[in-house]
Write a protein that holds these residues in place. Structure first.
Motif, mmCIF file in Angstrom:
data_model
loop_
_atom_site.group_PDB
_atom_site.id
_atom_site.type_symbol
_atom_site.label_atom_id
_atom_site.label_comp_id
_atom_site.label_asym_id
_atom_site.label_seq_id
_atom_site.Cartn_x
_atom_site.Cartn_y
_atom_site.Cartn_z
ATOM 1 N N ASP B 15 0.828 -1.208 0.000
ATOM 2 C CA ASP B 15 0.000 0.000 0.000
ATOM 3 C C ASP B 15 0.867 1.264 0.000
ATOM 4 O O ASP B 15 0.584 2.229 -0.701
ATOM 5 C CB ASP B 15 -0.894 0.034 1.247
ATOM 6 N N LEU B 271 -6.326 4.981 0.354
ATOM 7 C CA LEU B 271 -6.580 3.825 -0.516
ATOM 8 C C LEU B 271 -7.875 3.124 -0.122
ATOM 9 O O LEU B 271 -7.880 2.011 0.390
ATOM 10 C CB LEU B 271 -5.410 2.846 -0.455
ATOM 11 N N ARG B 272 -8.968 3.824 -0.345
ATOM 12 C CA ARG B 272 -10.277 3.235 -0.103
ATOM 13 C C ARG B 272 -11.113 3.561 -1.317
ATOM 14 O O ARG B 272 -10.778 4.472 -2.070
ATOM 15 C CB ARG B 272 -10.889 3.856 1.157
ATOM 16 N N LYS B 273 -12.211 2.830 -1.489
ATOM 17 C CA LYS B 273 -12.938 3.095 -2.722
ATOM 18 C C LYS B 273 -13.620 4.458 -2.691
ATOM 19 O O LYS B 273 -13.968 5.010 -3.733
ATOM 20 C CB LYS B 273 -13.905 1.960 -3.072
ATOM 21 N N ASP B 274 -13.747 5.034 -1.502
ATOM 22 C CA ASP B 274 -14.239 6.415 -1.396
ATOM 23 C C ASP B 274 -13.482 7.354 -2.319
ATOM 24 O O ASP B 274 -14.065 8.216 -2.970
ATOM 25 C CB ASP B 274 -14.027 6.944 0.036
ATOM 26 N N ILE B 276 -11.981 6.873 -5.100
ATOM 27 C CA ILE B 276 -12.353 6.773 -6.511
ATOM 28 C C ILE B 276 -13.675 7.494 -6.762
ATOM 29 O O ILE B 276 -13.819 8.252 -7.713
ATOM 30 C CB ILE B 276 -12.427 5.289 -6.939
ATOM 31 N N PHE B 277 -14.639 7.266 -5.833
ATOM 32 C CA PHE B 277 -15.919 7.968 -5.949
ATOM 33 C C PHE B 277 -15.703 9.476 -5.934
ATOM 34 O O PHE B 277 -16.335 10.215 -6.681
ATOM 35 C CB PHE B 277 -16.850 7.588 -4.789
#
Lengths: 43, 367, 71
Positions: B15, B271-274, B276-277
């Protein structure tokens, strides 16, 4: 959800109200003595 | 063997390496493509620093950059100081000469609110949704100011999204502007506004600060500094202060802003999908704001004979002066003797004020 | 008949691309004004000959200031 709708509507209304008041302020400013140059007044 | 155990090298995880890649990519874009280099360069380096294990640069109460972040951003000091500098750099002349263009700066906030609504629908909290929405205002310091108060964990991602899209304004905006306007509309030559007197320019920051802060008190920190900087400039009697605000001071705070914002992006928070959103929603907000400005200009044209070239509406997103340059360029493609730059500066500056007001309203209702 | 080319925006004269006496056509680039760190080319409003250039490179110009005359 009610809160979100509230913020949404208040926000849009608020931004336009704020800018509207600023618009009126600008219009008033333009009427200040000396706000216009001589050449503009002559026109 | 204590030295070896204390080496950060042994604590490197995939990560962290990915975050180094992101930091390096931003540095690369800043250096080779000159994408917002003044910000993306320190941000990129800040990301690298925040993801070096055991260095503890962001350790609360202890780390060097944590102190920059805590006192500069968490306390809400740096963004208003940036606004002081921007105020000293801004000429409100184009706005004063054509006051009606101010509404285009309001129209371009539509993306902020629609995105706020959608982000909430996707599952972000109200505070997070507001922070993501404000990216659509295309104003870096305001985004950071709001994020620090409402959703600090999203600050890094939102700031990077805002600054990257600002750098991409010349790519994102033109297709939308062309889609929503006809060739004839793009060729509209606007009537020159009247000349603005020096006295009016001095009165403006004083009165505007009072009016806006009386209406939206939560916008005070940003608005007060913005107008103070402009008063320095227009008063003509404090050249030293104007010069410091727009050069040395602005540069100094930019360094601390960039490196602290970058350092908020640790691997576990970013590094969370948040994230990208956030990038998608931010882009969406940006596009919608562009459309909002253009469409409002067309709406205003329906009620007036003194036509507005709808392209200048797109400059209502605050990215100053990139959005105004884009309006000029797209206009010149339709008619090369159409000089829209100065007309577009009006909505462009109004957009900054609009975004600050929008942020102020979010703070009032959510804090 | 002489026609003045007026500055459509304020800024610095970046480059003058014509010379006195040169014959130019409508839409030819006559000079470049730099404003907001962007170079804006200015084009001739009509055909003719450059009679006089009122500014030099590096000058600061105000909106509507005459830049050059075409006859």
């Amino acid at each position: 959800m009610a809160q979100v709708l509230d913020v949404f509507l208040n926000g849009i209304a608020g931004v336009f109200a704020g800018m509207g008041v600023l618009y009126l302020t600008l219009k008033l400013l333009a009427m200040l003595p000396g706000g216009r140059r001589k050449e503009d007044q002559q026109q | 063997m204590e030295f070896i155990e204390g080496m950060g090298l042994l604590s490197v995880t995939p990560d962290l390496v990915l975050m180094w890649g992101i930091g390096l990519a931003l540095i690369y874009l800043a250096v080779t493509r000159q994408y917002e280099p003044l910000l993306l360069l320190p941000i990129g380096f800040g990301i690298l620093l925040a993801n070096l294990p055991l260095a503890l640069l962001m350790a609360p109460e202890e780390g060097l950059i944590w102190h920059f972040y805590h006192y500069g951003i968490e306390w809400g000091i740096i963004p208003p100081l940036i606004f002081l500098g921007i105020g000293a750099l801004t000429d409100f002349g184009p706005l004063l000469s054509q006051p009606r263009l101010i509404f285009l700066g309001a129209g371009a906030q539509v993306g902020v609110y629609v995105t706020f609504f959608i982000a909430y629908g996707i599952g972000f909290s109200v505070e997070e949704a507001a922070t993501i929405g404000i990216i659509g205002g295309a104003d870096g310091p305001t985004t950071i100011f709001l994020a620090a108060k409402l959703a600090p964990h999203l600050l890094g991602a939102c700031a990077v999204a805002a600054y990257s899209y600002m750098a991409l304004v010349p790519i994102i905006q033109p297709p939308i502007m062309r889609l929503l306007t006809t060739e004839t509309e793009r060729k509209i030559k606007m009537q020159k506004g009247r000349k603005v007197s020096a006295r009016e320019k001095i009165f403006f920051p004083i009165i505007a600060a009072m009016v806006i802060i009386l209406i939206v008190p939560a916008s005070a920190p940003l608005m007060a500094m913005f107008m103070l900087g402009n008063l320095f400039r227009e008063s003509g009697v404090v050249d030293r202060l104007t010069d410091t605000a727009q050069n040395s001071l602005l540069n100094i705070v930019t360094i601390f802003l960039g490196v602290s914002v970058g350092a908020t992006m640790s691997a576990d928070s970013f590094l969370r999908k948040d994230a990208i959103f956030i990038f998608f929603l931010g882009l969406f907000a940006f596009m919608l704001s562009t459309a909002g400005g253009v469409l409002l200009a067309k709406l205003m044209n329906a009620f007036t004979s003194n036509k507005i070239n709808p392209l200048v509406g797109a400059a209502g997103v605050s990215a100053v002066p990139m959005a105004a340059r884009v309006a000029q360029k797209v206009g010149a493609q339709a008619d090369k003797k159409n000089y829209l730059l100065m007309f577009a500066m009006g909505p462009n500056i109004a957009g900054v004020i609009g975004t600050v007001i929008a942020a102020g309203i979010f703070l009032t209702m959510l804090k | 008949m002489t026609e003045d080319v007026l500055a459509p925006l304020s800024g610095n004269v970046w480059k003058i691309t014509v010379e006195v006496g040169e014959t130019i056509e409508e839409d030819d680039e006559v000079l470049i004004i730099e404003a907001l760190k962007m170079e804006t080319p200015i084009y001739a409003p009509c055909d003719g000959k450059v009679k006089e250039i009122h500014v030099k490179e590096g000058d600061t110009v105000e909106e509507d200031q005459p830049l050059l005359s075409i006859e």
